[in-house]
Design a protein around this motif. Structure first.
Motif, PDB file in Angstrom:
ATOM      1  N   THR A  23       0.837  -1.209   0.000  1.00 43.46           N
ATOM      2  CA  THR A  23       0.000   0.000   0.000  1.00 43.46           C
ATOM      3  C   THR A  23       0.867   1.253   0.000  1.00 43.46           C
ATOM      4  OG1 THR A  23      -1.773  -1.136   1.180  1.00 43.46           O
ATOM      5  CG2 THR A  23      -1.804   1.260   1.230  1.00 43.46           C
ATOM      6  N   ARG A  24       1.928   1.233   0.782  1.00 48.72           N
ATOM      7  CA  ARG A  24       2.831   2.384   0.853  1.00 48.72           C
ATOM      8  C   ARG A  24       3.464   2.658  -0.519  1.00 48.72           C
ATOM      9  NH1 ARG A  24       6.360   0.213   3.674  1.00 48.72           N
ATOM     10  NH2 ARG A  24       5.403   0.530   5.687  1.00 48.72           N
ATOM     11  N   LEU A  25       3.982   1.618  -1.149  1.00 46.74           N
ATOM     12  CA  LEU A  25       4.626   1.798  -2.441  1.00 46.74           C
ATOM     13  C   LEU A  25       3.616   2.207  -3.514  1.00 46.74           C
ATOM     14  CD1 LEU A  25       7.139  -1.203  -2.501  1.00 46.74           C
ATOM     15  CD2 LEU A  25       7.595   1.193  -1.976  1.00 46.74           C
ATOM     16  N   ALA A  26       2.415   1.628  -3.461  1.00 46.11           N
ATOM     17  CA  ALA A  26       1.384   1.987  -4.443  1.00 46.11           C
ATOM     18  C   ALA A  26       0.963   3.446  -4.285  1.00 46.11           C
ATOM     19  CB  ALA A  26       0.167   1.071  -4.274  1.00 46.11           C
ATOM     20  N   PHE A  27       0.859   3.894  -3.052  1.00 48.39           N
ATOM     21  CA  PHE A  27       0.437   5.272  -2.799  1.00 48.39           C
ATOM     22  C   PHE A  27       1.483   6.270  -3.290  1.00 48.39           C
ATOM     23  CE2 PHE A  27       0.581   8.950   0.131  1.00 48.39           C
ATOM     24  CZ  PHE A  27      -0.614   9.549  -0.243  1.00 48.39           C
ATOM     25  N   PHE A  28       2.747   6.023  -2.978  1.00 48.44           N
ATOM     26  CA  PHE A  28       3.789   6.949  -3.406  1.00 48.44           C
ATOM     27  C   PHE A  28       3.939   6.947  -4.927  1.00 48.44           C
ATOM     28  CE2 PHE A  28       5.699   6.134   0.979  1.00 48.44           C
ATOM     29  CZ  PHE A  28       5.117   7.271   1.494  1.00 48.44           C
ATOM     30  N   THR A  29       3.797   5.777  -5.543  1.00 46.14           N
ATOM     31  CA  THR A  29       3.852   5.700  -7.001  1.00 46.14           C
ATOM     32  C   THR A  29       2.699   6.469  -7.627  1.00 46.14           C
ATOM     33  OG1 THR A  29       4.859   3.503  -6.840  1.00 46.14           O
ATOM     34  CG2 THR A  29       3.944   4.135  -8.970  1.00 46.14           C
ATOM     35  N   ALA A  30       1.500   6.282  -7.068  1.00 50.09           N
ATOM     36  CA  ALA A  30       0.316   6.978  -7.583  1.00 50.09           C
ATOM     37  C   ALA A  30       0.455   8.490  -7.414  1.00 50.09           C
ATOM     38  CB  ALA A  30      -0.942   6.474  -6.874  1.00 50.09           C
TER      39      ALA A  30
ATOM     40  N   PHE B 247      12.888   3.432  -8.718  1.00 51.76           N
ATOM     41  CA  PHE B 247      12.855   3.817  -7.309  1.00 51.76           C
ATOM     42  C   PHE B 247      12.106   2.793  -6.470  1.00 51.76           C
ATOM     43  CE2 PHE B 247      10.901   6.361  -3.808  1.00 51.76           C
ATOM     44  CZ  PHE B 247      12.078   6.670  -3.143  1.00 51.76           C
ATOM     45  N   VAL B 248      10.916   2.385  -6.937  1.00 51.51           N
ATOM     46  CA  VAL B 248      10.089   1.453  -6.165  1.00 51.51           C
ATOM     47  C   VAL B 248      10.732   0.073  -6.108  1.00 51.51           C
ATOM     48  CG1 VAL B 248       7.870   0.256  -6.112  1.00 51.51           C
ATOM     49  CG2 VAL B 248       7.939   2.690  -6.578  1.00 51.51           C
TER      50      VAL B 248
END
Length: 252
Positions: free
Chosen positions: A180-187, A213-214
């Motif tokens: 969720t953290r990675l998806a949020f920052f990517t979004a 980055f991710v």
């Protein structure tokens, strides 16, 4: 800058399309393994049909939630026979292959590392980034300039915890704080760039940078290291998202 544009263009237009199925396969394997871990093996063996359906819903869980949110058909995302057959094969390999060969191969250790599992996580992570980018592009076509694309991108990237107060245990089972953290920052990175400065930075550069980055963050997490650069912001978002759960627990 021209060099960055050129490399990003090759990465997005040549490399990613050429390994699209491999990335999807890695994602299916990781989600089927997650579905298997959600219950003991005895339950899976005694409930074969339900176990297989659980694997299918885990694999397409983010798409199902996203379809419900956007008013599309959830069934459309699980009706593809290729996905159903691939999921069935991986489900059988994880649970029923003789001598548990499939899991033993994935867990082969080289020193202190499990390279195949790390590769699987990295490829699944890259697939989530691509899914975020695709979902945001589709969202901005339907809702131009709307920040709702960030939420849609987060869900598409398997960041189901952001809607756990609505979708409950299902979204919690198919997601994790890390994904969720990675998806949020990517979004956020992709969505804000496409909304605020679409002409200043090309979408290929943003997608390529986010992938690098991710994936780097994911590799560090595989080695029990985590960069906490964005933790304060994420903690604020997380507190807002789980407000309903906190209020409910206090009332109970």
């Amino acid at each position: 800058m021209d060099v960055v544009e050129k490399l990003s263009g090759r990465f997005c237009n040549e490399l990613l399309p050429s390994i699209k199925w491999q990335l999807e396969l890695a994602y299916i394997i990781s989600m089927v393994m997650l579905a298997v871990k959600s219950a003991d093996k005895a339950w899976h063996k005694n409930n074969l049909f339900y176990s297989y359906l659980k694997a299918v819903f885990f694999v397409r869980g983010a798409d199902i939630i996203l379809a419900i949110c956007t008013g599309d058909s959830p069934i459309e995302h699980i009706a593809d026979n290729k996905t159903l057959c691939t999921t069935a094969l991986i489900w059988w390999l994880v649970l029923f292959v003789p001598f548990d060969i499939f899991n033993k191969i994935l867990n082969i250790e080289v020193g202190d590392m499990k390279p195949l599992l790390i590769l699987l996580e990295v490829m699944a992570c890259a697939r989530r980034v691509v899914a975020v980018d695709a979902a945001i592009s589709t969202s901005l076509k339907r809702f131009p300039k709307s920040y709702i694309s960030i939420l849609i991108g987060t869900i598409a990237g398997n960041g189901g915890l952001v809607v756990s107060s609505v979708f409950g245990d299902f979204s919690k089972q198919i997601s994790s704080p890390g994904s969720t953290r990675l998806a949020f920052f990517t979004a956020c990175a992709i969505g804000l760039t496409k909304i605020l400065c679409p002409n200043a930075i090309s979408s290929c550069v943003v997608l390529a940078c986010c992938c690098v980055f991710v994936v780097t963050l994911q590799i560090l997490e595989c080695f029990d290291h985590r960069l906490e650069v964005f933790e304060p912001l994420y903690d604020i978002i997380k507190k807002v998202v789980v407000t309903c759960d906190l209020v409910k627990s206090k009332n109970d």
